[in-house]
Scaffold this motif. Structure first.
Motif, short mmCIF file in Angstrom:
data_model
loop_
_atom_site.label_atom_id
_atom_site.label_comp_id
_atom_site.label_asym_id
_atom_site.label_seq_id
_atom_site.Cartn_x
_atom_site.Cartn_y
_atom_site.Cartn_z
N ALA A 61 -21.00 -8.08 -42.84
CA ALA A 61 -21.75 -8.18 -41.70
C ALA A 61 -21.80 -9.89 -41.53
O ALA A 61 -21.89 -10.27 -40.12
N LEU A 62 -22.03 -10.65 -42.27
CA LEU A 62 -22.49 -12.01 -42.04
C LEU A 62 -21.00 -12.62 -41.58
O LEU A 62 -21.08 -13.44 -40.79
N LEU A 63 -20.06 -12.28 -42.33
CA LEU A 63 -18.45 -12.85 -41.77
C LEU A 63 -18.10 -12.60 -40.45
O LEU A 63 -17.30 -13.17 -40.12
N LEU A 64 -18.52 -11.15 -40.17
CA LEU A 64 -17.91 -10.78 -38.77
C LEU A 64 -19.03 -11.49 -37.84
O LEU A 64 -18.64 -11.70 -36.76
N LYS A 65 -20.21 -11.70 -38.02
CA LYS A 65 -21.13 -12.37 -37.16
C LYS A 65 -20.49 -13.82 -37.16
O LYS A 65 -20.51 -14.27 -35.87
N ALA A 66 -20.17 -14.29 -38.19
CA ALA A 66 -19.26 -15.92 -37.89
C ALA A 66 -18.31 -15.67 -36.84
O ALA A 66 -18.11 -16.67 -36.13
N LEU A 67 -17.54 -14.80 -37.19
CA LEU A 67 -16.27 -14.54 -35.84
C LEU A 67 -16.85 -14.41 -34.71
O LEU A 67 -16.21 -14.90 -33.89
N GLN A 68 -17.91 -13.84 -34.52
CA GLN A 68 -18.40 -13.64 -33.31
C GLN A 68 -18.77 -14.81 -32.70
O GLN A 68 -18.47 -15.30 -31.24
N VAL A 69 -19.44 -15.87 -33.32
CA VAL A 69 -19.69 -17.28 -32.92
C VAL A 69 -18.48 -17.97 -32.56
O VAL A 69 -18.58 -18.92 -31.75
N ASN A 70 -17.58 -17.98 -33.49
CA ASN A 70 -16.64 -18.95 -33.63
C ASN A 70 -15.30 -18.03 -34.08
O ASN A 70 -14.62 -18.21 -35.09
N PRO A 71 -14.65 -17.52 -33.01
CA PRO A 71 -13.55 -16.28 -33.41
C PRO A 71 -12.29 -16.78 -33.62
O PRO A 71 -11.56 -16.36 -34.27
N ASP A 72 -12.08 -18.34 -33.27
CA ASP A 72 -10.85 -19.00 -33.57
C ASP A 72 -10.90 -20.22 -34.64
O ASP A 72 -9.88 -20.97 -34.71
N GLY A 73 -11.92 -20.18 -35.26
CA GLY A 73 -12.06 -21.24 -36.14
C GLY A 73 -11.37 -21.22 -37.45
O GLY A 73 -11.19 -19.78 -38.08
N ILE A 74 -10.87 -22.14 -37.98
CA ILE A 74 -10.24 -22.08 -39.43
C ILE A 74 -11.00 -21.55 -40.59
O ILE A 74 -10.69 -20.56 -41.45
N ASP A 75 -12.43 -21.85 -40.69
CA ASP A 75 -13.13 -21.37 -41.63
C ASP A 75 -13.65 -20.08 -41.49
O ASP A 75 -13.56 -19.27 -42.39
#
Length: 217
Positions: free
Chosen positions: A147-161
């Motif tokens: 859930a947290l990693l998917l939330k990170a992708l919502q905030v920064n969908p194209d980031g390398i990290d």
């Protein structure tokens, strides 16, 4: 020393995968920029045998910054990053203690500024929940990690990290196709001009993960 084997899987996973995730494209204030550059140097250029002392010194700098600026979410996240990376190098019972301290700092930062550093709170927390042992030894939780990693992708969908750590999560939990797509997206991420060393280090990790996924396809 006798407790160290108990935490060996945690330490190994941290050392291989959980170099934290907070370098962003947005410019940082000078004091945090200096800490970010020092973290990249220690993480990617200092010999493993010398890293323990180097991380301790860097933690002291970051702790001073947090104490001086208690409402600064970015400073808390960077201290959490240093602690998490140090945990992977240090090992043993101390590794879990540093991971718990890092989690507390990230939760404090989330309460102040949820989208701090392009979603790095969620990427780093997600990786912690994924790699730390579960109860009764630690706080690891696969569902929370996802859930947290998917939330990170919502905030920064194209980031390398954000894409690299999601790829790592998917691969370790058996979704090779999803991991392959995510790691390729990580490698396609735009460079961060003010952090070339951190970019090179993360890209090398992503390329290694790509090779691992492809070799097991």
């Amino acid at each position: 020393m006798t407790a160290k084997p108990l935490f060996l899987p945690f330490v190994v996973m941290l050392a291989l995968a959980m170099v934290p995730t907070c370098v962003t494209a947005a410019p940082l204030p000078a004091d945090l920029r200096d800490i970010a550059h020092a973290w990249a140097h220690v993480t990617y250029e200092v010999a493993p045998g010398a890293q323990d002392d180097a991380y301790q010194a860097l933690e002291a700098r970051a702790e001073k910054l947090v104490q001086t600026n208690p409402g600064d979410a970015d400073a808390k996240v960077w201290l959490a990053i240093i602690l998490s990376t140090h945990a992977g190098e240090h090992g043993g019972l101390g590794a879990l203690g540093m991971a718990k301290q890092a989690r507390a700092l990230l939760e404090q930062a989330q309460a102040i500024q949820p989208d701090a550093l392009d979603g790095s709170i969620y990427t780093t927390l997600g990786s912690l929940y994924d790699h730390v042992p579960g109860w009764p030894l630690g706080f690891g939780d696969k569902d929370k990690a996802r859930a947290l990693l998917l939330k990170a992708l919502q905030v920064n969908p194209d980031g390398i990290d954000s894409n690299y750590f999601y790829a790592d999560f998917l691969y370790r939990h058996g979704d090779r196709a999803g991991a392959l797509a995510a790691v390729k997206k990580a490698l396609a991420a735009a460079p961060r001009p003010d952090q070339p060393l951190a970019d090179r280090g993360r890209r090398a990790q992503a390329e290694k993960l790509l090779q691992t996924i492809q070799s097991h396809s």
